[in-house]
Structure formats: C-alpha cells, structure tokens
Design a protein around this motif. Sequence first.
Motif, short mmCIF file in Angstrom:
data_model
loop_
_atom_site.label_atom_id
_atom_site.label_comp_id
_atom_site.label_asym_id
_atom_site.label_seq_id
_atom_site.Cartn_x
_atom_site.Cartn_y
_atom_site.Cartn_z
N GLY A 28 0.70 -1.26 -0.18
CA GLY A 28 -0.04 0.19 -0.04
C GLY A 28 0.62 1.37 -0.01
N LYS A 29 0.22 2.22 -0.68
CA LYS A 29 0.75 3.77 -0.63
C LYS A 29 -0.36 4.57 -0.27
N CYS A 30 -0.02 5.68 0.39
CA CYS A 30 -1.15 6.49 0.91
C CYS A 30 -0.86 7.92 0.92
N ASN A 31 -1.86 8.71 0.71
CA ASN A 31 -1.56 10.28 0.58
C ASN A 31 -1.80 11.01 1.95
N GLN A 109 11.48 -7.53 -8.64
CA GLN A 109 10.55 -8.11 -7.64
C GLN A 109 9.60 -6.68 -7.21
N LEU A 110 10.37 -5.58 -6.79
CA LEU A 110 9.61 -4.60 -6.38
C LEU A 110 8.59 -3.76 -7.36
N ALA A 111 9.12 -3.74 -8.66
CA ALA A 111 8.46 -3.24 -9.52
C ALA A 111 7.13 -3.87 -9.68
N ASP A 112 7.28 -5.36 -9.61
CA ASP A 112 6.17 -6.18 -10.03
C ASP A 112 4.91 -6.48 -8.87
N LEU A 113 5.24 -5.76 -7.56
CA LEU A 113 4.24 -5.90 -6.53
C LEU A 113 3.14 -5.12 -6.75
N PRO A 114 2.07 -5.71 -6.60
CA PRO A 114 0.67 -4.83 -6.54
C PRO A 114 0.48 -3.97 -5.47
N VAL A 115 0.27 -2.61 -6.00
CA VAL A 115 0.01 -1.31 -4.99
C VAL A 115 -1.26 -1.02 -4.90
N ARG A 116 -1.82 -0.80 -3.83
CA ARG A 116 -3.11 -0.05 -3.54
C ARG A 116 -2.74 1.15 -3.01
N TYR A 117 -3.43 2.15 -3.54
CA TYR A 117 -3.36 3.58 -3.14
C TYR A 117 -4.46 4.07 -2.44
N CYS A 118 -4.44 4.36 -1.15
CA CYS A 118 -5.41 4.67 -0.11
C CYS A 118 -5.41 6.14 -0.09
N ASN A 119 -6.75 6.71 0.10
CA ASN A 119 -6.75 8.07 0.25
C ASN A 119 -7.04 8.37 1.73
N GLY A 120 -5.83 8.05 2.62
CA GLY A 120 -5.73 8.37 3.85
C GLY A 120 -5.96 9.90 4.26
N ARG A 121 -5.56 10.67 3.20
CA ARG A 121 -5.61 12.15 3.60
C ARG A 121 -7.05 12.75 3.85
N ASN A 123 -9.41 10.60 5.00
CA ASN A 123 -10.10 9.48 5.77
C ASN A 123 -10.93 8.72 5.21
N ASP A 124 -10.77 8.62 4.14
CA ASP A 124 -11.58 7.72 3.06
C ASP A 124 -10.47 6.58 2.51
N TRP A 125 -10.17 5.70 3.41
CA TRP A 125 -9.28 4.66 3.27
C TRP A 125 -9.77 3.82 2.27
N TRP A 126 -11.14 3.44 1.89
CA TRP A 126 -11.49 2.32 0.79
C TRP A 126 -11.68 2.92 -0.52
#
Length: 137
Positions: A28-31, A109-121, A123-126
């Motif tokens: 995950g990455k998050c803002n 391996q790093l480039a191939d990882l699935p990433v989900r981008y969360c809208n934490g800024r 509070n809309d995590w989903w």
Amino acid sequence: MSVQTYAGSCHCGNVKFEADIDLSAGTGKCNCSFCSKTRNWSATIKPEAFRLLSDADATIDYQFNTQSTHWPFCKTCGGRPYGEGDIPEAGGKFVTLSVTGLDGLTAQQLADLPVRYCNGRDNDWWHEVSDVEKRYL
Ligand SMILES: [Zn+2]
C-alpha cells in the motif's frame, strides 16, 4: 498466496527484523500526512508474523494524531523499517513494514508488486486516490 520469510532492516542495520509476508497479496501507498511526508510504501501483517531481532532501545518511538500506531525510527540512521498499531475498525493489531526496508528484493520484484493507493488524507481509506496522485506517491 505465497508466504515467505523476509529479513528487514534500517539503513545502518541497528534495527533488524524477520517477517512472514505474502507480498503478492498487495502493498500500500497512501496520501495521508505521514505517508506522503515519508514516502511510505507498506505491507501489513499480523503481529505473530513479525519478529524484532534487534534491541528496542535502538529506536525512538514516534506517534501522532490518534496515537493508534507506533512509528519507531532508528536512533542512528533515522530509518523507519516498521510500525505497529491497533485499529479495531481495520482488524485489530497489526505490524506495517516498509517494503523498501525488506532486504534482498530485486528491482524487478519491487516493480512487480501490486500496490493499492489509499486516500488516507481524507480519511477515505476504502477508495483509491486520483491517477495524478498515484504517479508521485
Ligand atoms: Zn539505523
């Protein structure tokens, strides 16, 4: 699903751990304010899958806002390879690992990882962030 044991560390090596992770299950990455300032790229696991191998005294704890998560950082290099928290709404106790703190992963391996981008800024995590934000997170 493929759980593997990874070694992880801060930059100087004074903080070391082992963790059992299925990286193919997603990262995950998050803002939010913390993740965007630290460029946090995380993989979250249950505490039973995490083994701190170094002395807890090697780190200084950092918490903010709701104090629900500890973000210890290395006293020597400032590296922050893991965090720990307890958020009942998100499934209870967890350990969050810095993906870039894991040792031995190749660029591919790093480039191939699935990433989900969360809208934490907001509070809309989903919900995911905008495509523009995905490009710099
Ligand atoms: Zn360090």
